[in-house]
Design a protein around this motif. Structure first.
Motif, PDB file in Angstrom:
ATOM      1  N   CYS A  59     -29.269 -18.315 -18.934  1.00 35.21           N
ATOM      2  CA  CYS A  59     -28.050 -18.053 -18.169  1.00 35.21           C
ATOM      3  C   CYS A  59     -27.020 -17.336 -19.023  1.00 35.21           C
ATOM      4  O   CYS A  59     -26.397 -16.364 -18.592  1.00 35.21           O
ATOM      5  N   ARG A  60     -26.843 -17.791 -20.260  1.00 35.58           N
ATOM      6  CA  ARG A  60     -25.863 -17.154 -21.146  1.00 35.58           C
ATOM      7  C   ARG A  60     -26.239 -15.715 -21.453  1.00 35.58           C
ATOM      8  O   ARG A  60     -25.370 -14.823 -21.482  1.00 35.58           O
ATOM      9  N   LEU A  61     -27.519 -15.470 -21.685  1.00 37.00           N
ATOM     10  CA  LEU A  61     -27.958 -14.105 -21.968  1.00 37.00           C
ATOM     11  C   LEU A  61     -27.730 -13.198 -20.764  1.00 37.00           C
ATOM     12  O   LEU A  61     -27.222 -12.078 -20.898  1.00 37.00           O
ATOM     13  N   ARG A  62     -28.088 -13.682 -19.594  1.00 38.41           N
ATOM     14  CA  ARG A  62     -27.888 -12.880 -18.377  1.00 38.41           C
ATOM     15  C   ARG A  62     -26.410 -12.569 -18.157  1.00 38.41           C
ATOM     16  O   ARG A  62     -26.025 -11.427 -17.852  1.00 38.41           O
ATOM     17  N   GLN A  63     -25.546 -13.569 -18.337  1.00 39.00           N
ATOM     18  CA  GLN A  63     -24.114 -13.360 -18.142  1.00 39.00           C
ATOM     19  C   GLN A  63     -23.527 -12.430 -19.197  1.00 39.00           C
ATOM     20  O   GLN A  63     -22.587 -11.676 -18.923  1.00 39.00           O
ATOM     21  N   GLN A  64     -24.081 -12.478 -20.390  1.00 34.04           N
ATOM     22  CA  GLN A  64     -23.617 -11.557 -21.438  1.00 34.04           C
ATOM     23  C   GLN A  64     -23.857 -10.104 -21.026  1.00 34.04           C
ATOM     24  O   GLN A  64     -22.960  -9.259 -21.149  1.00 34.04           O
ATOM     25  N   PHE A  65     -25.057  -9.805 -20.533  1.00 36.42           N
ATOM     26  CA  PHE A  65     -25.356  -8.441 -20.104  1.00 36.42           C
ATOM     27  C   PHE A  65     -24.500  -8.041 -18.904  1.00 36.42           C
ATOM     28  O   PHE A  65     -24.110  -6.872 -18.777  1.00 36.42           O
ATOM     29  N   ARG A  66     -24.196  -8.983 -18.034  1.00 35.42           N
ATOM     30  CA  ARG A  66     -23.340  -8.657 -16.895  1.00 35.42           C
ATOM     31  C   ARG A  66     -21.921  -8.334 -17.353  1.00 35.42           C
ATOM     32  O   ARG A  66     -21.300  -7.383 -16.870  1.00 35.42           O
ATOM     33  N   ARG A  67     -21.381  -9.124 -18.296  1.00 30.28           N
ATOM     34  CA  ARG A  67     -20.044  -8.836 -18.824  1.00 30.28           C
ATOM     35  C   ARG A  67     -19.996  -7.465 -19.489  1.00 30.28           C
ATOM     36  O   ARG A  67     -19.042  -6.698 -19.292  1.00 30.28           O
ATOM     37  N   GLU A  68     -21.022  -7.155 -20.278  1.00 30.63           N
ATOM     38  CA  GLU A  68     -21.050  -5.869 -20.964  1.00 30.63           C
ATOM     39  C   GLU A  68     -21.111  -4.718 -19.967  1.00 30.63           C
ATOM     40  O   GLU A  68     -20.445  -3.689 -20.148  1.00 30.63           O
ATOM     41  N   ALA A  69     -21.903  -4.885 -18.904  1.00 27.66           N
ATOM     42  CA  ALA A  69     -21.986  -3.842 -17.883  1.00 27.66           C
ATOM     43  C   ALA A  69     -20.643  -3.675 -17.174  1.00 27.66           C
ATOM     44  O   ALA A  69     -20.200  -2.549 -16.896  1.00 27.66           O
ATOM     45  N   ASN A  70     -19.973  -4.774 -16.881  1.00 30.85           N
ATOM     46  CA  ASN A  70     -18.661  -4.707 -16.234  1.00 30.85           C
ATOM     47  C   ASN A  70     -17.653  -3.985 -17.113  1.00 30.85           C
ATOM     48  O   ASN A  70     -16.866  -3.155 -16.638  1.00 30.85           O
ATOM     49  N   GLU A  71     -17.667  -4.297 -18.411  1.00 29.49           N
ATOM     50  CA  GLU A  71     -16.709  -3.675 -19.335  1.00 29.49           C
ATOM     51  C   GLU A  71     -16.968  -2.177 -19.483  1.00 29.49           C
ATOM     52  O   GLU A  71     -16.032  -1.375 -19.479  1.00 29.49           O
ATOM     53  N   ARG A  72     -18.242  -1.788 -19.627  1.00 24.76           N
ATOM     54  CA  ARG A  72     -18.570  -0.361 -19.735  1.00 24.76           C
ATOM     55  C   ARG A  72     -18.157   0.379 -18.469  1.00 24.76           C
ATOM     56  O   ARG A  72     -17.596   1.480 -18.524  1.00 24.76           O
ATOM     57  N   HIS A  73     -18.443  -0.235 -17.329  1.00 23.94           N
ATOM     58  CA  HIS A  73     -18.127   0.414 -16.061  1.00 23.94           C
ATOM     59  C   HIS A  73     -16.615   0.577 -15.895  1.00 23.94           C
ATOM     60  O   HIS A  73     -16.142   1.615 -15.420  1.00 23.94           O
ATOM     61  N   ALA A  74     -15.845  -0.424 -16.297  1.00 26.73           N
ATOM     62  CA  ALA A  74     -14.394  -0.347 -16.168  1.00 26.73           C
ATOM     63  C   ALA A  74     -13.838   0.787 -17.031  1.00 26.73           C
ATOM     64  O   ALA A  74     -12.886   1.478 -16.639  1.00 26.73           O
ATOM     65  N   ARG A  75     -14.425   0.994 -18.204  1.00 19.48           N
ATOM     66  CA  ARG A  75     -13.939   2.064 -19.083  1.00 19.48           C
ATOM     67  C   ARG A  75     -14.305   3.447 -18.557  1.00 19.48           C
ATOM     68  O   ARG A  75     -13.521   4.387 -18.676  1.00 19.48           O
TER      69      ARG A  75
END
Length: 206
Positions: A59-75
């Motif tokens: 779960c932590r690994l999956r959420q980490q990749f989701r956070r990173e994708a959200n941050e890249r997309h926001a930038r």
């Protein structure tokens, strides 16, 4: 609740048999498995049949990749929505993913995702001589051998989506090693993520 939700979480012994079957015919598109081959070989050739659940770690690994994708997309994209694919695994040829689509659409809207394509596979039991009648209970074709999931990976690889949304982890795999390989591959190779409507839970013994 859709029929595939009745699929029990596969035991490690049954998942072991599924991997023996999968090794006979590994398609070229499964290059994402190479990174975890050593772990799979160790598991395949002598790991204990019953292992502790790794649900929290996964779960932590999956959420980490989701956070990173959200941050890249926001930038990069400003106010544009993240694009996701909807994926469902249905039980039996008479099953339908329609109810899943409604749930996945509602979840996507809640998180401001835009759903691109909707893809599904039918959960086909894997024939195996090792466990007799037990095999029909929970050994299903692994994700890399399913046409629908292959299309999910192809579209993400081509940049058409930032991730995939599914009802629960068992739509991908009930086996921890298979599931880990999928989310790691999508996250590390394509900077993509898996979003679950129902978070990971420990496997249920059968």
């Amino acid at each position: 609740m859709s029929p595939h939700n009745q699929i029990p979480a596969a035991t490690a012994a049954l998942a072991h048999a599924a991997h023996r079957e999968a090794e006979l015919e590994m398609p070229a598109s499964s290059d994402w498995m190479d990174a975890d081959n050593a772990a799979f070989r160790r598991w395949h050739h002598g790991a204990p049949l019953v292992r502790p659940s790794r649900s929290g770690q996964l779960c932590r690994l999956r959420q980490q990749f989701r956070r990173e994708a959200n941050e890249r997309h926001a930038r990069r994209a400003g106010d544009r929505q993240l694009r996701v694919l909807a994926y469902s695994l249905v039980l039996g040829t008479g099953g339908s993913p329609d109810e899943d689509w409604n749930t996945l659409q509602a979840e996507a809207e809640q998180h401001d995702y835009a759903i691109g394509a909707r893809l599904h596979d039918v959960a086909v039991p894997v024939a195996t001589p090792y466990f007799g009648a037990r095999a029909s209970r929970g050994v299903y074709m692994p994700p890399w051998k399913r046409p629908g999931w292959g299309e999910v990976e192809r579209l993400i690889r081509g940049g058409f989506a930032n991730g995939v949304i599914v009802l629960d982890r068992h739509n991908i795999s009930s086996d921890d090693d298979e599931y880990h390989a999928v989310i790691k591959h999508l996250g590390e190779q394509y900077q993509a993520f898996v979003h679950l409507v129902i978070p990971e839970e420990p496997a249920v013994p059968t």
